[in-house]
Design a protein around this motif. Structure first.
Motif, PDB file in Angstrom:
ATOM      1  N   VAL A  58     -16.695 -11.453   6.644  1.00 57.68           N
ATOM      2  CA  VAL A  58     -15.826 -12.036   5.616  1.00 57.68           C
ATOM      3  C   VAL A  58     -14.711 -11.081   5.209  1.00 57.68           C
ATOM      4  O   VAL A  58     -13.781 -11.476   4.507  1.00 57.68           O
ATOM      5  CB  VAL A  58     -16.635 -12.473   4.372  1.00 57.68           C
ATOM      6  N   ASP A  59     -14.777  -9.830   5.669  1.00 58.28           N
ATOM      7  CA  ASP A  59     -13.699  -8.885   5.372  1.00 58.28           C
ATOM      8  C   ASP A  59     -13.803  -7.717   6.342  1.00 58.28           C
ATOM      9  O   ASP A  59     -14.909  -7.283   6.685  1.00 58.28           O
ATOM     10  CB  ASP A  59     -13.786  -8.384   3.934  1.00 58.28           C
ATOM     11  N   THR A  60     -12.653  -7.212   6.790  1.00 61.77           N
ATOM     12  CA  THR A  60     -12.605  -6.072   7.699  1.00 61.77           C
ATOM     13  C   THR A  60     -11.645  -5.044   7.131  1.00 61.77           C
ATOM     14  O   THR A  60     -10.466  -5.333   6.937  1.00 61.77           O
ATOM     15  CB  THR A  60     -12.157  -6.501   9.109  1.00 61.77           C
ATOM     16  N   ASN A  61     -12.155  -3.858   6.861  1.00 62.66           N
ATOM     17  CA  ASN A  61     -11.381  -2.786   6.225  1.00 62.66           C
ATOM     18  C   ASN A  61     -11.031  -1.742   7.278  1.00 62.66           C
ATOM     19  O   ASN A  61     -11.927  -1.161   7.901  1.00 62.66           O
ATOM     20  CB  ASN A  61     -12.203  -2.165   5.093  1.00 62.66           C
ATOM     21  N   LEU A  62      -9.749  -1.480   7.482  1.00 67.65           N
ATOM     22  CA  LEU A  62      -9.316  -0.512   8.489  1.00 67.65           C
ATOM     23  C   LEU A  62      -9.102   0.888   7.916  1.00 67.65           C
ATOM     24  O   LEU A  62      -8.733   1.806   8.645  1.00 67.65           O
ATOM     25  CB  LEU A  62      -8.031  -1.007   9.169  1.00 67.65           C
ATOM     26  N   PHE A  63      -9.314   1.045   6.611  1.00 70.76           N
ATOM     27  CA  PHE A  63      -9.236   2.363   5.956  1.00 70.76           C
ATOM     28  C   PHE A  63     -10.483   2.530   5.097  1.00 70.76           C
ATOM     29  O   PHE A  63     -10.416   2.620   3.873  1.00 70.76           O
ATOM     30  CB  PHE A  63      -7.973   2.464   5.094  1.00 70.76           C
ATOM     31  N   PRO A  64     -11.660   2.569   5.725  1.00 69.64           N
ATOM     32  CA  PRO A  64     -12.901   2.496   4.945  1.00 69.64           C
ATOM     33  C   PRO A  64     -13.177   3.725   4.101  1.00 69.64           C
ATOM     34  O   PRO A  64     -12.941   4.860   4.517  1.00 69.64           O
ATOM     35  CB  PRO A  64     -13.977   2.330   6.035  1.00 69.64           C
ATOM     36  N   SER A 179      -1.363  -0.080   0.301  1.00 72.80           N
ATOM     37  CA  SER A 179      -1.145  -1.303  -0.473  1.00 72.80           C
ATOM     38  C   SER A 179       0.020  -1.161  -1.436  1.00 72.80           C
ATOM     39  O   SER A 179       0.605  -2.154  -1.883  1.00 72.80           O
ATOM     40  CB  SER A 179      -2.419  -1.702  -1.229  1.00 72.80           C
ATOM     41  N   ALA A 180       0.399   0.073  -1.756  1.00 70.16           N
ATOM     42  CA  ALA A 180       1.541   0.315  -2.647  1.00 70.16           C
ATOM     43  C   ALA A 180       2.848   0.442  -1.874  1.00 70.16           C
ATOM     44  O   ALA A 180       3.896   0.690  -2.468  1.00 70.16           O
ATOM     45  CB  ALA A 180       1.305   1.575  -3.474  1.00 70.16           C
ATOM     46  N   GLY A 181       2.793   0.264  -0.560  1.00 69.24           N
ATOM     47  CA  GLY A 181       3.988   0.394   0.270  1.00 69.24           C
ATOM     48  C   GLY A 181       3.883   1.589   1.197  1.00 69.24           C
ATOM     49  O   GLY A 181       2.966   2.407   1.085  1.00 69.24           O
ATOM     50  N   THR A 182       4.810   1.687   2.133  1.00 72.38           N
ATOM     51  CA  THR A 182       4.813   2.776   3.101  1.00 72.38           C
ATOM     52  C   THR A 182       5.670   3.926   2.592  1.00 72.38           C
ATOM     53  O   THR A 182       6.894   3.765   2.458  1.00 72.38           O
ATOM     54  CB  THR A 182       5.350   2.312   4.460  1.00 72.38           C
ATOM     55  N   PRO A 183       5.087   5.076   2.290  1.00 69.57           N
ATOM     56  CA  PRO A 183       5.865   6.209   1.776  1.00 69.57           C
ATOM     57  C   PRO A 183       6.800   6.754   2.852  1.00 69.57           C
ATOM     58  O   PRO A 183       6.435   6.783   4.045  1.00 69.57           O
ATOM     59  CB  PRO A 183       4.805   7.247   1.408  1.00 69.57           C
ATOM     60  N   PRO A 184       7.988   7.211   2.481  1.00 70.96           N
ATOM     61  CA  PRO A 184       8.931   7.748   3.464  1.00 70.96           C
ATOM     62  C   PRO A 184       8.389   8.958   4.208  1.00 70.96           C
ATOM     63  O   PRO A 184       8.769   9.200   5.361  1.00 70.96           O
ATOM     64  CB  PRO A 184      10.159   8.101   2.615  1.00 70.96           C
ATOM     65  N   ALA A 200      -1.098  -0.991  10.260  1.00 68.42           N
ATOM     66  CA  ALA A 200      -2.458  -1.388   9.871  1.00 68.42           C
ATOM     67  C   ALA A 200      -2.602  -1.448   8.362  1.00 68.42           C
ATOM     68  O   ALA A 200      -3.597  -1.965   7.852  1.00 68.42           O
ATOM     69  CB  ALA A 200      -3.478  -0.407  10.447  1.00 68.42           C
ATOM     70  N   GLY A 201      -1.614  -0.904   7.628  1.00 63.27           N
ATOM     71  CA  GLY A 201      -1.669  -0.908   6.172  1.00 63.27           C
ATOM     72  C   GLY A 201      -1.299  -2.257   5.592  1.00 63.27           C
ATOM     73  O   GLY A 201      -0.682  -3.106   6.254  1.00 63.27           O
ATOM     74  N   TRP A 202      -1.662  -2.459   4.327  1.00 62.77           N
ATOM     75  CA  TRP A 202      -1.433  -3.755   3.688  1.00 62.77           C
ATOM     76  C   TRP A 202       0.041  -4.038   3.404  1.00 62.77           C
ATOM     77  O   TRP A 202       0.384  -5.142   2.996  1.00 62.77           O
ATOM     78  CB  TRP A 202      -2.244  -3.859   2.401  1.00 62.77           C
ATOM     79  N   THR A 203       0.915  -3.064   3.656  1.00 65.24           N
ATOM     80  CA  THR A 203       2.347  -3.351   3.584  1.00 65.24           C
ATOM     81  C   THR A 203       2.717  -4.401   4.620  1.00 65.24           C
ATOM     82  O   THR A 203       3.592  -5.242   4.392  1.00 65.24           O
ATOM     83  CB  THR A 203       3.162  -2.065   3.841  1.00 65.24           C
ATOM     84  N   ILE A 277     -13.973 -19.692  -0.697  1.00 65.53           N
ATOM     85  CA  ILE A 277     -13.541 -18.486  -1.401  1.00 65.53           C
ATOM     86  C   ILE A 277     -12.016 -18.410  -1.312  1.00 65.53           C
ATOM     87  O   ILE A 277     -11.450 -18.501  -0.221  1.00 65.53           O
ATOM     88  CB  ILE A 277     -14.168 -17.227  -0.782  1.00 65.53           C
ATOM     89  N   ILE A 278     -11.378 -18.252  -2.456  1.00 63.38           N
ATOM     90  CA  ILE A 278      -9.932 -18.083  -2.504  1.00 63.38           C
ATOM     91  C   ILE A 278      -9.650 -16.615  -2.825  1.00 63.38           C
ATOM     92  O   ILE A 278     -10.159 -16.080  -3.812  1.00 63.38           O
ATOM     93  CB  ILE A 278      -9.289 -18.992  -3.564  1.00 63.38           C
ATOM     94  N   LYS A 279      -8.864 -15.980  -1.970  1.00 71.42           N
ATOM     95  CA  LYS A 279      -8.549 -14.570  -2.189  1.00 71.42           C
ATOM     96  C   LYS A 279      -7.179 -14.240  -1.636  1.00 71.42           C
ATOM     97  O   LYS A 279      -6.615 -14.986  -0.832  1.00 71.42           O
ATOM     98  CB  LYS A 279      -9.614 -13.670  -1.560  1.00 71.42           C
ATOM     99  N   SER A 280      -6.660 -13.121  -2.082  1.00 65.29           N
ATOM    100  CA  SER A 280      -5.338 -12.690  -1.654  1.00 65.29           C
ATOM    101  C   SER A 280      -5.313 -12.466  -0.148  1.00 65.29           C
ATOM    102  O   SER A 280      -6.312 -12.075   0.461  1.00 65.29           O
ATOM    103  CB  SER A 280      -4.958 -11.397  -2.383  1.00 65.29           C
ATOM    104  N   ASP A 281      -4.143 -12.701   0.454  1.00 60.98           N
ATOM    105  CA  ASP A 281      -3.975 -12.480   1.885  1.00 60.98           C
ATOM    106  C   ASP A 281      -3.805 -11.000   2.207  1.00 60.98           C
ATOM    107  O   ASP A 281      -3.743 -10.623   3.369  1.00 60.98           O
ATOM    108  CB  ASP A 281      -2.764 -13.275   2.393  1.00 60.98           C
ATOM    109  N   VAL A 282      -3.708 -10.166   1.182  1.00 65.01           N
ATOM    110  CA  VAL A 282      -3.619  -8.719   1.391  1.00 65.01           C
ATOM    111  C   VAL A 282      -4.787  -8.062   0.665  1.00 65.01           C
ATOM    112  O   VAL A 282      -5.509  -8.701  -0.084  1.00 65.01           O
ATOM    113  CB  VAL A 282      -2.277  -8.142   0.877  1.00 65.01           C
ATOM    114  N   GLY A 283      -4.956  -6.756   0.880  1.00 61.44           N
ATOM    115  CA  GLY A 283      -6.068  -6.055   0.248  1.00 61.44           C
ATOM    116  C   GLY A 283      -5.951  -6.047  -1.262  1.00 61.44           C
ATOM    117  O   GLY A 283      -4.877  -5.814  -1.810  1.00 61.44           O
TER     118      GLY A 283
END
Length: 421
Positions: A58-64, A179-184, A200-203, A277-283
């Motif tokens: 039901v969920d796959t985390n690539l930054f566990p 999830s807060a964006g890709t830092p420069p 692979a990040g939620w950005t 289950i209703i959930k966000s499409d991002v983390g």
């Protein structure tokens, strides 16, 4: 020590377990051939739900996180997997820079980072932590509840390389889901290996993309075993909440999913009340996850939807969990590195029901019995009677989800898209 496990042992789950065990040579060969064609994600954790009649991710985390919940007996397998992963990427690697979540002060998370450091140190690497937190301007020691401490240091960007003072790694391991964006600071690192890659990040990443890839993988695997892919797949739909008709679209999607689940329940003689289950499409770290049994109920949630979920959501078939640890509702979480299962645990929540999200405050964790090796099941035993057999099946489904993540990242790789254009 195997936790007391109560699980539904009637219906298709027994048939599924028996079929997976009988097909073990074909299953392992199938995975071997897949990994020849597709690169595993560096590491991942997969949340599973065992309904008794189906078993699905039901969920796959690539930054566990959560490596601190693995038992000491599991760590040798993790060290071997880390060695295999590093040897493929950078055989001459000496230094590993780990970039944690920016707000890395929670004791449990720091203990997870410390476990990661232990794994990679034993794999032959010097490990240090560099933070994206701009408030940290010098090496800072962060204390943990167990009395240990961990040092995080400010990152230093020099042209195409990311370093620490006196520390120049060839490989950078992200444990930050972006999830807060890709830092420069992380962009344009052409001289170093960045794992997992930025997309692979939620950005960039979306759960809907992952579960589309999983559907493809599950169909192919189910065909190999001659079974219904629904037994290992959660149905889902993605919904855009933008505009005046967003709520109507969500109700329509929820109603359609509930109808599909009812048909499957009728087909298999399952006496359960369907839910979605209703959930966000991002983390979202489990926040804003809602259980809906009737599409009409969504009207009462309208005011909270944008705040909790954002504008892009998925409506996923609810898979109830019929597992218990110490009388509390539980779900297995499988941890993988490279293409190997390295361990796992039960997420347990005494105050949640079988149809609710367990990744919430109040959850506790009990290690799975992977210390007995998830790769050594006992064919011939009655389905459900052996913990290694059940955990082997968990590992198979976990690896299917990891393979789906590989498909997903290949499809969204900006470099591949640029070359194709």
């Amino acid at each position: 020590m195997v936790p007391h496990l109560i699980t539904a042992l009637k219906g298709p789950i027994n048939e599924l377990e028996a079929r997976v065990l009988e097909s073990m040579p074909a299953t392992e060969r199938w995975f071997r051939l897949e990994w020849m064609e597709h690169t595993p994600t560096f590491y991942a954790s997969v949340d599973l739900r065992n309904a008794g009649f189906k078993l699905a991710p039901v969920d796959t985390n690539l930054f566990p996180g959560g490596f601190n919940h693995l038992t000491p007996q599991m760590l040798p397998q993790a060290v071997q997997a880390a060695m295999a992963a590093i040897e493929k990427i950078c055989p001459e690697a000496r230094n590993l820079l780990v970039i944690p979540e920016t707000d890395a002060r929670c004791s449990f998370y720091l203990e997870s980072l410390a476990t990661l450091a232990r794994i990679f140190t034993q794999a032959g690497l010097n490990v240090r932590f560099g933070t994206l937190d701009s408030s940290i301007t010098e090496p800072t020691e962060l204390g943990m509840a167990n009395g240990d401490s961990l040092v995080v240091e400010p990152l230093v960007r020099r042209r195409g390389r990311l370093t620490l003072k006196g520390f120049d790694p060839c490989t950078i391991l992200l444990n930050n889901d972006l999830s807060a964006g890709t830092p420069p600071q992380l962009m344009g690192l052409h001289e170093q290996y960045l794992l997992p890659p930025l997309h692979a990040g939620w950005t960039v990443r979306r759960k809907s993309q992952h579960f589309r890839a999983y559907e493809e993988v599950a169909k192919r695997f189910a065909k190999l075993l001659g079974m219904d892919p629904w037994l290992i797949t959660p149905m889902f739909a993605s919904v855009d909440l933008h505009g005046k008709k967003g709520l109507e679209a969500l109700q329509t999607a929820a109603d359609a999913q509930l109808t599909k689940v009812r048909r499957k329940y009728k087909e298999y003689g399952i006496n359960e009340k369907p839910f979605v289950i209703i959930k966000s499409d991002v983390g979202s770290y489990g926040r804003g996850v809602m259980t809906v049994r009737d599409a009409k109920d969504i009207e009462t949630l309208a005011e909270r939807l944008p705040e909790n979920l954002g504008q892009q959501v998925i409506v996923q078939e609810g898979v109830p969990t019929h597992e218990r640890v110490h009388e509390a509702v539980a779900e297995p979480v499988v941890y993988m590195m490279d293409r190997y299962v390295v361990g796992g645990f039960y997420r347990v929540h005494a105050h949640r029901g079988i149809d609710e999200n367990l990744n919430a405050p109040g959850a506790s964790y009990v290690p799975l019995a992977f210390a007995d090796s998830p790769h050594l099941p006992r064919p011939g035993e009655k389905p459900g009677a052996s913990a290694p057999n059940r955990f082997y099946m968990y590992g198979v489904i976990g690896r299917l989800a990891m393979l789906a993540a590989s498909y997903e990242l290949e499809a969204t790789d900006p470099q591949a898209e640029a070359e194709a254009a």
